[in-house]
Design a protein around this motif. Structure first.
Motif, PDB file in Angstrom:
ATOM      1  N   VAL A 256      23.103 -26.994-100.648  1.00  0.00           N
ATOM      2  CA  VAL A 256      21.877 -27.080 -99.710  1.00  0.00           C
ATOM      3  C   VAL A 256      22.039 -25.837 -98.828  1.00  0.00           C
ATOM      4  CG1 VAL A 256      21.088 -28.631 -97.852  1.00  0.00           C
ATOM      5  CG2 VAL A 256      22.309 -29.530 -99.935  1.00  0.00           C
ATOM      6  N   THR A 257      21.005 -25.270 -98.594  1.00  0.00           N
ATOM      7  CA  THR A 257      21.005 -24.162 -97.558  1.00  0.00           C
ATOM      8  C   THR A 257      21.068 -24.601 -96.127  1.00  0.00           C
ATOM      9  OG1 THR A 257      18.735 -24.139 -97.090  1.00  0.00           O
ATOM     10  CG2 THR A 257      19.642 -22.897 -99.189  1.00  0.00           C
ATOM     11  N   ARG A 258      21.658 -23.535 -95.292  1.00  0.00           N
ATOM     12  CA  ARG A 258      21.624 -24.073 -93.836  1.00  0.00           C
ATOM     13  C   ARG A 258      20.391 -24.475 -93.195  1.00  0.00           C
ATOM     14  NH1 ARG A 258      25.574 -22.633 -89.694  1.00  0.00           N
ATOM     15  NH2 ARG A 258      26.645 -21.331 -91.406  1.00  0.00           N
ATOM     16  N   ALA A 259      19.173 -23.903 -93.406  1.00  0.00           N
ATOM     17  CA  ALA A 259      17.937 -24.290 -93.041  1.00  0.00           C
ATOM     18  C   ALA A 259      17.460 -25.699 -93.725  1.00  0.00           C
ATOM     19  CB  ALA A 259      16.804 -23.272 -93.786  1.00  0.00           C
ATOM     20  N   GLN A 260      17.976 -26.037 -94.854  1.00  0.00           N
ATOM     21  CA  GLN A 260      17.569 -27.519 -95.010  1.00  0.00           C
ATOM     22  C   GLN A 260      18.425 -28.364 -94.549  1.00  0.00           C
ATOM     23  OE1 GLN A 260      18.637 -26.618 -99.228  1.00  0.00           O
ATOM     24  NE2 GLN A 260      16.560 -27.053 -99.983  1.00  0.00           N
ATOM     25  N   VAL A 261      19.803 -28.038 -94.159  1.00  0.00           N
ATOM     26  CA  VAL A 261      20.572 -29.019 -93.265  1.00  0.00           C
ATOM     27  C   VAL A 261      20.058 -29.115 -92.150  1.00  0.00           C
ATOM     28  CG1 VAL A 261      22.993 -29.278 -92.228  1.00  0.00           C
ATOM     29  CG2 VAL A 261      22.690 -28.535 -94.586  1.00  0.00           C
ATOM     30  N   ARG A 262      19.673 -28.103 -91.461  1.00  0.00           N
ATOM     31  CA  ARG A 262      18.775 -28.232 -90.067  1.00  0.00           C
ATOM     32  C   ARG A 262      17.669 -28.869 -89.891  1.00  0.00           C
ATOM     33  NH1 ARG A 262      18.752 -25.638 -84.973  1.00  0.00           N
ATOM     34  NH2 ARG A 262      16.849 -24.818 -84.270  1.00  0.00           N
ATOM     35  N   ALA A 263      16.979 -28.768 -90.937  1.00  0.00           N
ATOM     36  CA  ALA A 263      15.697 -29.500 -91.060  1.00  0.00           C
ATOM     37  C   ALA A 263      15.959 -30.985 -91.160  1.00  0.00           C
ATOM     38  CB  ALA A 263      14.825 -28.995 -92.333  1.00  0.00           C
ATOM     39  N   GLU A 264      16.993 -31.385 -91.973  1.00  0.00           N
ATOM     40  CA  GLU A 264      17.318 -32.800 -92.149  1.00  0.00           C
ATOM     41  C   GLU A 264      17.938 -33.553 -90.811  1.00  0.00           C
ATOM     42  OE1 GLU A 264      20.064 -33.030 -95.350  1.00  0.00           O
ATOM     43  OE2 GLU A 264      18.534 -32.414 -96.997  1.00  0.00           O
TER      44      GLU A 264
END
Length: 99
Positions: A77-85
Motif C-alpha cells: 500500500v502506498t503512503r497516499a493510500q494509507v493517508r486516504a484510508e
C-alpha cells in the motif's frame, strides 16, 4: 491513655517491620540476590539451538507471538493510500482514541 496505646501500637508495627527485614542484606551490592551459575554453552551454540527450535516450532508458547524481521513482508500500500484510508476512517468515526 489513648495516646499511650497509639504510641505503643505504632512502636509495635515499626518493630515488626524491622524484624521482617532482619537477616537480609539490602546494601547496594547485594540486592537483588544474584544466583551464581556457569553456562556450558557458547553464544554460537545457544543461537544455533534457538534457530533450530524456531524452525521446528518447539519454542514454548508464552502467549505472545515472536515475529522475525526476516519473515515480515513489505507493504504493497502506498503512503497516499494509507493517508486516504485514515482520512476516510476519521470522517466515518472509525478511529478510536484511548477507549
Amino acid at each position: 491513655m489513648k495516646n499511650t496505646s497509639r504510641i505503643a501500637l505504632a512502636a509495635a508495627v515499626a518493630l515488626s517491620a524491622i524484624a521482617a527485614q532482619a537477616g537480609q542484606d539490602f546494601t547496594a551490592d547485594h540486592y537483588p540476590p544474584q544466583v551464581q551459575s556457569q553456562s556450558t554453552l557458547t553464544r554460537a551454540e545457544v543461537i544455533h539451538e534457538l534457530k533450530l527450535a524456531q524452525e521446528q516450532g518447539t519454542l514454548p508458547n508464552y502467549d505472545f507471538t515472536y515475529v522475525s524481521p526476516r519473515q515480515e513482508q513489505a507493504s504493497t500500500v502506498t503512503r497516499a493510500q494509507v493517508r486516504a484510508e485514515t482520512l476516510a476512517a476519521m470522517q466515518n468515526g472509525g478511529l478510536s482514541f484511548g477507549s
